[in-house]
Design a protein around this motif. Structure first.
Motif, short mmCIF file in Angstrom:
data_model
loop_
_atom_site.label_atom_id
_atom_site.label_comp_id
_atom_site.label_asym_id
_atom_site.label_seq_id
_atom_site.Cartn_x
_atom_site.Cartn_y
_atom_site.Cartn_z
N GLY A 135 34.42 26.16 -45.17
CA GLY A 135 33.62 25.13 -45.84
C GLY A 135 32.16 25.52 -45.98
N ILE A 136 31.57 26.03 -44.88
CA ILE A 136 30.16 26.42 -44.92
C ILE A 136 29.97 27.62 -45.85
CG2 ILE A 136 28.28 27.40 -43.54
CD1 ILE A 136 29.21 25.59 -41.25
N ALA A 137 30.89 28.59 -45.78
CA ALA A 137 30.79 29.76 -46.66
C ALA A 137 30.88 29.34 -48.12
CB ALA A 137 31.89 30.76 -46.33
N LEU A 138 31.80 28.45 -48.43
CA LEU A 138 31.97 27.98 -49.81
C LEU A 138 30.73 27.21 -50.27
CD1 LEU A 138 34.12 28.03 -52.05
CD2 LEU A 138 34.92 25.80 -51.21
N ALA A 139 30.16 26.39 -49.39
CA ALA A 139 28.96 25.64 -49.74
C ALA A 139 27.80 26.58 -50.05
CB ALA A 139 28.58 24.70 -48.60
N LEU A 140 27.62 27.61 -49.22
CA LEU A 140 26.50 28.54 -49.44
C LEU A 140 26.73 29.40 -50.68
CD1 LEU A 140 25.71 29.65 -45.77
CD2 LEU A 140 24.47 28.01 -47.21
N ILE A 141 27.99 29.79 -50.94
CA ILE A 141 28.30 30.54 -52.16
C ILE A 141 27.99 29.69 -53.40
CG2 ILE A 141 30.18 31.51 -53.55
CD1 ILE A 141 31.44 32.43 -50.86
N GLY A 142 28.41 28.44 -53.36
CA GLY A 142 28.14 27.55 -54.48
C GLY A 142 26.66 27.35 -54.72
#
Length: 301
Positions: free
Chosen positions: A282-289
């Motif tokens: 979730g955190i990785a996806l948020a930062l990628i977005g």
């Protein structure tokens, strides 16, 4: 200051690194202000101290503190949105969420700033920016969704709602700064008076909500208050504006992606935040977005 838009000079790197470390650690330090002292009084003391430091800096630098009546009205609007609503909501959100998670929600200032700027200032939003924003929000949903349905999940939901309320309030203040009247405001004096008005209103709110003034004399509390009032409120804001004027708003906004990384590291080390595969994803996806949205915004600025 001569502008070198887009190029990181040694001064710009210094401002970027110091701001990232200060604001990345701020979220954990806020937790030292919770407990014995009601949140609204902690916010009051923070910005009373911050305003005093800003007034002192203006006097030392020979900056005029005089504002017109119209400019005081503008400073009052900034005070209510940034230094009253935003921080009262943030401090309360940390009663329910780990500090690093609250910092992650504030990385979405990029998204809310752009949405409000499009609505009220007519700025263009690209499709790539919208895709990045959607990916980032999906990451936040993935991070929080597994725990929202568990016992006590309503407390996490309340913390999340308070945090995003703070994000929206801070965005309102940011969009105000982007208007012609905001750009015409004297920087140092504007910050000083906005913090002063904010501290006065915070004190009134605190008295109504929590009763007469309360402060802790515990060394940890006072040290945290000094750090938040001086380093995080007065010093970091000034350094961040130096960064913006040196490299431009687009490159400077990478600070918003770097801060949660520092905050989550501190939350893991000092608060015992427990990582799961879902949380990592979730955190990785948020930062990628957010990175996709940020690069889209930078390319059109």
């Amino acid at each position: 200051m001569a502008t070198t838009e887009g190029r990181f000079t040694p001064l710009a790197w210094f401002a970027f690194i110091v701001c990232t470390l200060i604001w990345g650690s701020t979220w954990f330090v806020i937790r030292t202000q919770l407990g014995e002292v009601p949140p609204s009084w902690s916010v009051t003391w923070r910005f009373a101290l911050g305003a005093a430091v800003m007034f002192g800096l203006c006097l030392v630098r020979g900056k005029s503190l005089r504002l017109t009546g119209r400019q005081h009205g503008f400073a009052l609007l900034v005070a209510v949105s940034q230094f009253v609503l935003n921080f009262n909501l943030v401090y309360r959100s940390e009663q329910y969420l780990a500090s690093g998670l609250v910092s992650l929600t504030f990385a979405f200032l990029l998204v809310t700033n752009t949405a409000l700027s499009a609505a009220f200032l007519g700025q263009r939003v690209t499709g790539r920016f919208m895709i990045g924003s959607a990916v980032g929000l999906a990451g936040v949903a993935l991070l929080f969704a597994p725990d929202l349905g568990k016992p006590g999940g309503e407390q996490m939901g309340l913390g999340l709602a308070l945090a995003f309320g703070g994000v929206i309030s801070a965005s309102i203040a940011n969009v105000l700064q982007a208007t012609s009247q905001g750009r015409a405001m004297p920087l140092e004096a504007g910050i000083a008076w906005a913090m002063a008005w904010g501290a006065l209103i915070d004190g009134a709110v605190a008295w109504v909500v929590s009763g007469p003034p309360v402060i802790s004399t515990a060394p940890v509390y006072l040290a945290g208050l000094a750090y938040l009032g001086i380093a995080a409120s007065a010093v970091a804001f000034n350094l961040y504006y130096i960064l913006i004027r040196t490299v431009g708003a687009g490159p400077a906004a990478w600070n918003g992606v770097a801060v949660p990384v520092v905050a989550m590291a501190l939350s893991t080390l000092l608060e015992g935040y427990q990582w799961t595969l879902t949380a990592v994803a979730g955190i990785a996806l948020a930062l990628i977005g957010l990175t996709i949205a940020l690069t889209a915004k930078a390319s059109q600025s």
